[in-house]
Write a protein that holds these residues in place. Structure first.
Motif, short mmCIF file in Angstrom:
data_model
loop_
_atom_site.label_atom_id
_atom_site.label_comp_id
_atom_site.label_asym_id
_atom_site.label_seq_id
_atom_site.Cartn_x
_atom_site.Cartn_y
_atom_site.Cartn_z
N ASN A 145 3.67 0.45 6.45
CA ASN A 145 3.53 1.65 7.27
C ASN A 145 4.24 1.49 8.62
O ASN A 145 4.89 2.42 9.09
CB ASN A 145 2.07 2.02 7.49
CG ASN A 145 1.44 2.61 6.26
OD1 ASN A 145 2.13 3.14 5.38
ND2 ASN A 145 0.13 2.53 6.16
N GLU A 146 4.11 0.31 9.23
CA GLU A 146 4.81 0.06 10.49
C GLU A 146 6.32 0.12 10.26
O GLU A 146 7.06 0.64 11.09
CB GLU A 146 4.42 -1.29 11.09
CG GLU A 146 3.05 -1.29 11.72
CD GLU A 146 2.73 -2.60 12.42
OE1 GLU A 146 3.65 -3.39 12.73
OE2 GLU A 146 1.54 -2.84 12.67
N TRP A 147 6.78 -0.43 9.13
CA TRP A 147 8.20 -0.37 8.81
C TRP A 147 8.66 1.08 8.67
O TRP A 147 9.70 1.47 9.20
CB TRP A 147 8.54 -1.15 7.52
CG TRP A 147 9.92 -0.82 7.06
CD1 TRP A 147 10.28 -0.03 6.02
CD2 TRP A 147 11.15 -1.21 7.68
NE1 TRP A 147 11.65 0.10 5.94
CE2 TRP A 147 12.21 -0.62 6.96
CE3 TRP A 147 11.45 -2.00 8.79
CZ2 TRP A 147 13.53 -0.81 7.31
CZ3 TRP A 147 12.78 -2.18 9.13
CH2 TRP A 147 13.80 -1.59 8.39
N ARG A 148 7.90 1.90 7.97
CA ARG A 148 8.29 3.30 7.77
C ARG A 148 8.42 4.04 9.10
O ARG A 148 9.36 4.81 9.29
CB ARG A 148 7.26 4.01 6.89
CG ARG A 148 7.37 3.63 5.44
CD ARG A 148 6.44 4.48 4.59
NE ARG A 148 6.42 3.99 3.24
CZ ARG A 148 5.32 3.74 2.54
NH1 ARG A 148 4.12 3.97 3.07
NH2 ARG A 148 5.39 3.29 1.31
N GLU A 149 7.49 3.80 10.01
CA GLU A 149 7.56 4.43 11.33
C GLU A 149 8.80 3.96 12.09
O GLU A 149 9.50 4.76 12.70
CB GLU A 149 6.29 4.17 12.14
CG GLU A 149 5.07 4.90 11.62
CD GLU A 149 5.28 6.41 11.59
OE1 GLU A 149 5.74 6.98 12.60
OE2 GLU A 149 4.98 7.02 10.55
N TYR A 150 9.05 2.66 12.05
CA TYR A 150 10.22 2.11 12.71
C TYR A 150 11.50 2.68 12.09
O TYR A 150 12.43 3.05 12.80
CB TYR A 150 10.21 0.58 12.60
CG TYR A 150 11.44 -0.06 13.16
CD1 TYR A 150 11.59 -0.24 14.53
CD2 TYR A 150 12.48 -0.47 12.33
CE1 TYR A 150 12.73 -0.81 15.06
CE2 TYR A 150 13.63 -1.04 12.85
CZ TYR A 150 13.74 -1.21 14.22
OH TYR A 150 14.89 -1.77 14.73
N ALA A 151 11.54 2.74 10.77
CA ALA A 151 12.74 3.22 10.07
C ALA A 151 13.06 4.68 10.40
O ALA A 151 14.22 5.08 10.37
CB ALA A 151 12.56 3.04 8.56
N LYS A 152 12.05 5.46 10.74
CA LYS A 152 12.26 6.86 11.12
C LYS A 152 12.73 7.00 12.57
O LYS A 152 13.25 8.04 12.95
CB LYS A 152 10.96 7.65 10.99
CG LYS A 152 10.52 7.92 9.58
CD LYS A 152 9.28 8.80 9.62
CE LYS A 152 8.31 8.45 8.55
NZ LYS A 152 7.05 9.21 8.67
N SER A 153 12.53 5.95 13.35
CA SER A 153 12.83 6.02 14.78
C SER A 153 14.32 5.82 15.06
O SER A 153 15.08 5.37 14.20
CB SER A 153 12.03 4.95 15.54
OG SER A 153 12.61 3.67 15.36
N SER A 154 14.69 6.11 16.27
CA SER A 154 16.08 5.90 16.68
C SER A 154 16.36 4.43 17.00
O SER A 154 17.49 4.06 17.29
CB SER A 154 16.40 6.76 17.90
OG SER A 154 15.56 6.40 18.97
N LYS A 155 15.33 3.59 16.91
CA LYS A 155 15.49 2.16 17.20
C LYS A 155 16.15 1.41 16.05
O LYS A 155 16.77 0.38 16.26
CB LYS A 155 14.13 1.52 17.49
CG LYS A 155 13.45 2.05 18.72
CD LYS A 155 12.08 1.42 18.88
CE LYS A 155 11.33 2.02 20.04
NZ LYS A 155 9.98 1.46 20.15
N LYS A 156 16.02 1.92 14.82
CA LYS A 156 16.56 1.21 13.66
C LYS A 156 18.08 1.29 13.67
O LYS A 156 18.65 2.37 13.75
CB LYS A 156 16.04 1.81 12.36
CG LYS A 156 16.47 1.02 11.12
CD LYS A 156 16.14 1.74 9.85
CE LYS A 156 17.02 2.92 9.56
NZ LYS A 156 18.46 2.63 9.44
#
Length: 73
Positions: A33-44
């Motif tokens: 879940n943390e990965w999914r949130e990160y993957a949606k962000s502009s940080k990835k």
């Protein structure tokens, strides 16, 4: 990124699995879940896929290995 989803300067090539996994592990994410949130962000970074299981079909060992948590779902 423009409205078509094109990223200037990016040729659409992802890092190899081991390079991407090394970068992802340094993030300290603890769950899928943390990965999914990160993957949606502009940080990835663009050269790391949001869905590694799709891009690295042969190499992908699960999110426990991807994130470095060792957890098996």
């Amino acid at each position: 990124m423009d409205w078509l989803g094109i990223v200037p300067g990016w040729d659409g090539t992802y890092l190899n699995y081991l390079e991407a996994k090394e970068i992802v592990r340094k993030l300290g994410l603890k769950s899928q879940n943390e990965w999914r949130e990160y993957a949606k962000s502009s940080k990835k970074p663009y050269d790391i896929p949001a869905k590694p299981s799709d891009v690295y079909k042969k190499e992908f060992e699960g999110f426990g290995a991807w994130l470095g948590t060792g957890r098996i779902s």
